[in-house]
Design a protein around this motif. Structure first.
Motif, short mmCIF file in Angstrom:
data_model
loop_
_atom_site.label_atom_id
_atom_site.label_comp_id
_atom_site.label_asym_id
_atom_site.label_seq_id
_atom_site.Cartn_x
_atom_site.Cartn_y
_atom_site.Cartn_z
N ALA A 30 0.84 -1.20 0.00
CA ALA A 30 0.00 0.00 0.00
C ALA A 30 0.87 1.24 0.00
CB ALA A 30 -0.92 0.00 1.22
N VAL A 31 0.28 2.34 -0.41
CA VAL A 31 0.94 3.65 -0.35
C VAL A 31 0.09 4.56 0.52
CG1 VAL A 31 1.54 5.73 -1.66
CG2 VAL A 31 2.07 3.47 -2.60
N ALA A 32 0.73 5.21 1.48
CA ALA A 32 0.04 6.13 2.38
C ALA A 32 0.70 7.50 2.31
CB ALA A 32 0.07 5.60 3.82
N ALA A 33 -0.10 8.54 2.33
CA ALA A 33 0.42 9.90 2.25
C ALA A 33 0.03 10.70 3.48
CB ALA A 33 -0.09 10.60 1.00
N ILE A 34 0.96 11.56 3.90
CA ILE A 34 0.72 12.48 5.01
C ILE A 34 0.90 13.90 4.47
CG2 ILE A 34 1.50 13.29 7.27
CD1 ILE A 34 2.53 10.45 7.82
N ASP A 35 -0.18 14.66 4.50
CA ASP A 35 -0.12 16.06 4.11
C ASP A 35 0.03 16.87 5.39
OD1 ASP A 35 -0.23 18.49 2.88
OD2 ASP A 35 -2.36 18.40 2.37
N PHE A 36 1.26 17.24 5.70
CA PHE A 36 1.58 17.92 6.96
C PHE A 36 1.52 19.42 6.70
CE2 PHE A 36 4.18 19.49 10.38
CZ PHE A 36 4.00 18.60 11.41
N GLY A 37 0.41 20.03 7.05
CA GLY A 37 0.20 21.43 6.70
C GLY A 37 0.49 22.39 7.82
N THR A 38 0.57 23.67 7.48
CA THR A 38 0.79 24.70 8.50
C THR A 38 -0.40 24.81 9.43
OG1 THR A 38 2.16 25.97 6.97
CG2 THR A 38 1.29 27.14 8.87
N THR A 39 -1.60 24.78 8.86
CA THR A 39 -2.81 24.95 9.67
C THR A 39 -3.53 23.63 9.90
OG1 THR A 39 -3.07 27.11 8.61
CG2 THR A 39 -4.93 26.29 9.88
N TYR A 40 -3.66 22.82 8.84
CA TYR A 40 -4.34 21.53 8.95
C TYR A 40 -3.49 20.42 8.35
CZ TYR A 40 -8.67 23.93 10.25
OH TYR A 40 -9.60 24.69 10.91
N SER A 41 -3.68 19.21 8.87
CA SER A 41 -2.98 18.03 8.36
C SER A 41 -3.98 16.92 8.08
CB SER A 41 -1.93 17.53 9.37
OG SER A 41 -0.89 18.47 9.52
N GLY A 42 -3.59 16.04 7.14
CA GLY A 42 -4.48 14.94 6.79
C GLY A 42 -3.69 13.74 6.31
N CYS A 43 -4.36 12.63 6.10
CA CYS A 43 -3.70 11.41 5.64
C CYS A 43 -4.67 10.60 4.78
CB CYS A 43 -3.18 10.58 6.80
SG CYS A 43 -4.44 10.14 8.01
N ALA A 44 -4.09 9.79 3.90
CA ALA A 44 -4.89 8.96 3.00
C ALA A 44 -4.03 7.80 2.53
CB ALA A 44 -5.40 9.77 1.82
N PHE A 45 -4.68 6.77 1.94
CA PHE A 45 -3.92 5.63 1.42
C PHE A 45 -4.70 4.96 0.31
CE2 PHE A 45 -6.63 3.47 4.52
CZ PHE A 45 -6.98 2.29 3.85
N SER A 46 -4.01 4.15 -0.45
CA SER A 46 -4.67 3.19 -1.35
C SER A 46 -3.76 1.98 -1.46
CB SER A 46 -4.94 3.80 -2.73
OG SER A 46 -3.75 3.96 -3.47
N THR A 47 -4.37 0.82 -1.64
CA THR A 47 -3.59 -0.40 -1.79
C THR A 47 -3.08 -0.49 -3.23
OG1 THR A 47 -5.46 -1.78 -2.45
CG2 THR A 47 -5.04 -1.53 -0.07
N VAL A 48 -2.03 -1.24 -3.41
CA VAL A 48 -1.48 -1.45 -4.75
C VAL A 48 -2.50 -2.11 -5.64
CG1 VAL A 48 0.29 -2.69 -6.06
CG2 VAL A 48 0.91 -1.50 -3.95
#
Length: 580
Positions: A30-48
């Motif tokens: 799987a691939v997971a992403a972290i959007d580490f923002g100044t004000t807000y942060s989030g995360c998401a993923f999808s399997t191969v």
């Protein structure tokens, strides 16, 4: 000036230099992403497996259940008095507000909007410190690492529900960073991720506007497959487009062209500035201080810290939904409302009604105008460059792109000549695009350098690409990579032969950058930044050695191989831009 060292790796006898740059390919589940923002942060993923059948099947994970605006949560970290992790996001905000009510907050560590310090700091190093809300200091690397670790663990918990037997090493992680960040800031994030338990082999940095472009490209393809042909035009072969990523801290701009392979190449180096949505928050607070009185606000913050935090949260929430032709209403505490006497200078633009203070539409237009005018003027200047004459579309993403003021300004300024694209849920585009980039590997093949990179040498003579080096006091700049030069990801960028005369078995070649359009000859601290040393061992009993320097660019960093021409001994390293 950053004192840095390029790690020396054991000598490698291989004759094929290019092979030394290659990393073994790993397979991921799987691939997971972290959007580490100044004000807000989030995360998401999808399997191969899901990515093979549907590129847009991306799972977004809510980090809290309180943010009604999106799946993201405030980038806020709370540590207990011992400096240990307590909470992140909205949970950290809420608990700190509770602490403030009981006067316990002073001994805790509350960090918010701290990401911008990696943009503004002149000297980024492993030991840099951050100040929390109350003024106490904590190691910056630890603060960033604890945030990343919390989000990482959330993702892993969710992934293990979907994939039985998932191991940590089965996930490829993608961490978003602004395209205008320095090399030092990018490597800081790599180190912070490692401290959070994400190995460099499992990590990929994604430049935020490039992630946005990739998601929109695949979204357009998906629409075409469902009959909407017009959606693809901005991302067809040879199409050139601009991405303006409007975050809380920075405005990040890239200009790209679509290649026949579907990959992107950068046609102008990334630019931007600190004109993000947080600037608006600051201007609103400044206006309140002018109206209410700086001393009253200072006392209010000290004595009613709980109410002060609520005011800051109210400003953020109300600002996000502000309309161009409407006033902005802010709830204030009963005690504060009793102390307000609006000065004559603001009576036309500010009014008080019960426990609310109202800023007129005209005043809000003035507050937004500085940020919006600066960014539109910057974009206008970029579009006048010869390299960007083929641009036909402007794509606006990021949380600040949802602002009515921003959208109105871009339409008025650019809509007659360019197609202006405002995707739905603009604050999630970068995050989802980062997941796609993690699956694709080499989605971005060409980039343009933001600086001149070169060697700082005490040179006795130059003949062709051979530089003779002797001990001296004046350092001369020898350019290796020019500012604005197109570089292919993974390819050898340049090579030089350097003849070194030394009186010891060690030699150190310094690497510098400068952002001047035409670099000057002699190196000084004002115009040059030292970004690394290439340390090599010289043959014993030899007064002169000729080193062949081979440099390649691997997405977010330069790799250097120094080969002794006589012995064939190789030294492989990465210019580590962080001080010790």
């Amino acid at each position: 000036m950053n004192e840095t060292v390029c790690d020396e790796v054991m000598a490698k006898p291989e004759k094929n230099i290019a092979s030394l740059f290659q990393s073994p390919q790993k397979s991921f589940v799987a691939v997971a992403a972290i959007d580490f923002g100044t004000t807000y942060s989030g995360c998401a993923f999808s399997t191969v497996q899901d990515f093979k059948t549907d590129k847009l099947r991306i799972v977004t994970i809510p980090l809290d259940d309180k943010n009604v605006f999106s799946y993201k949560t405030p980038t806020v970290l709370l540590l207990n008095p011992e400096g240990q992790f307590h909470s992140f996001g909205a949970a950290a905000e809420d608990h700190y507000v509770t602490l403030a009510e009981s006067d316990e907050a002073n001994s805790w560590y509350y960090f918010d909007r701290f990401k911008m310090q990696l943009y503004s700091a002149k000297d980024i190093n492993r030991n840099m410190m951050l100040k929390e809300m109350g003024g106490k200091k904590m190691e910056a690397m630890l603060v960033f690492a604890l945030c990343i670790e919390y989000i990482k663990d959330k993702v892993l918990d969710r992934l293990r529900l979907a994939i039985n037997g998932l191991q940590d090493d089965d996930v490829r992680w993608v961490l978003t960073v602004p395209a205008i960040w320095s090399d030092q800031a990018r490597q800081f994030m790599i180190k912070a991720a490692a401290k959070a338990g994400i190995s460099k082999e499992n990590l990929k940095l994604a430049l935020e506007p490039e992630g946005a472009a990739m998601f929109c490209k695949y979204l357009a393809v998906d629409k075409v497959e469902h009959g909407d042909r017009s959606a693809l035009k901005a991302f067809e072969e040879k199409a050139q487009f601009m991405v303006v990523d409007l975050g809380g801290g920075t405005i990040d701009i890239t200009v790209s062209e679509v290649l026949p392979t579907g990959q992107l190449k950068e046609i102008y180096n990334a630019t931007g500035g600190p004109w993000g949505g947080n600037y608006i928050n600051g201007q609103i607070i400044k206006t309140l201080k002018e109206v209410i009185g700086w001393e009253i606000i200072r006392t209010f913050k000290l004595e009613e810290f709980y109410e002060y935090l609520e005011l800051l949260r109210n400003v953020e929430q109300r600002k996000r939904g502000a309309k161009h032709d409407s006033e902005l209403s802010l709830a204030i505490s009963k005690d504060l409302s009793k102390k307000i006497k609006i000065p004559n200078s603001h009576k036309q633009s500010v009014r008080l009604s019960g426990r609310s203070i109202h800023l007129s539409a005209l005043l809000m237009q003035k507050i937004f105008s500085s940020s919006v005018n600066t960014m539109t003027k910057h974009v206008e200047g970029l579009l006048q460059k010869k390299e960007t004459r083929g641009v036909s579309s402007i794509l606006l993403v990021g949380g600040y792109a949802a602002s009515d003021f921003v959208q109105r300004a871009f339409r008025e300024k650019f809509e007659q000549k360019y197609k202006i694209i405002f995707p739905l849920t603009p604050d999630m585009i970068v995050l989802k695009g980062a997941v796609i980039l993690g699956h694709l590997g080499e989605a971005i093949v060409d980039r343009m350098t933001k600086y001149h990179y070169g060697l700082g040498l005490c040179a006795a003579a130059v003949s062709g690409r051979i530089i003779s080096v002797e001990e001296d006091t004046t350092k001369t700049f020898f350019s290796l990579i020019k500012k604005g030069q197109t570089i292919k990801v993974g390819d050898v960028v340049t090579n030089y032969e350097v003849a070194i005369k030394a009186h010891s078995q060690w030699a150190s070649i310094e690497v510098y950058t400068t952002d001047e359009d035409v670099p000057r000859t002699n190196i000084d601290e004002e115009h040059f930044t030292k970004v690394g040393n290439i340390n090599v061992t010289l043959p014993q009993f030899k007064h002169e050695s000729i080193l062949i320097l081979t440099i390649t660019y691997c997405e977010t960093e330069f790799k250097v191989i120094a080969t002794d021409k006589t012995t064939g001994r190789c030294f492989v390293g990465i210019c580590k831009f962080l001080g010790k």
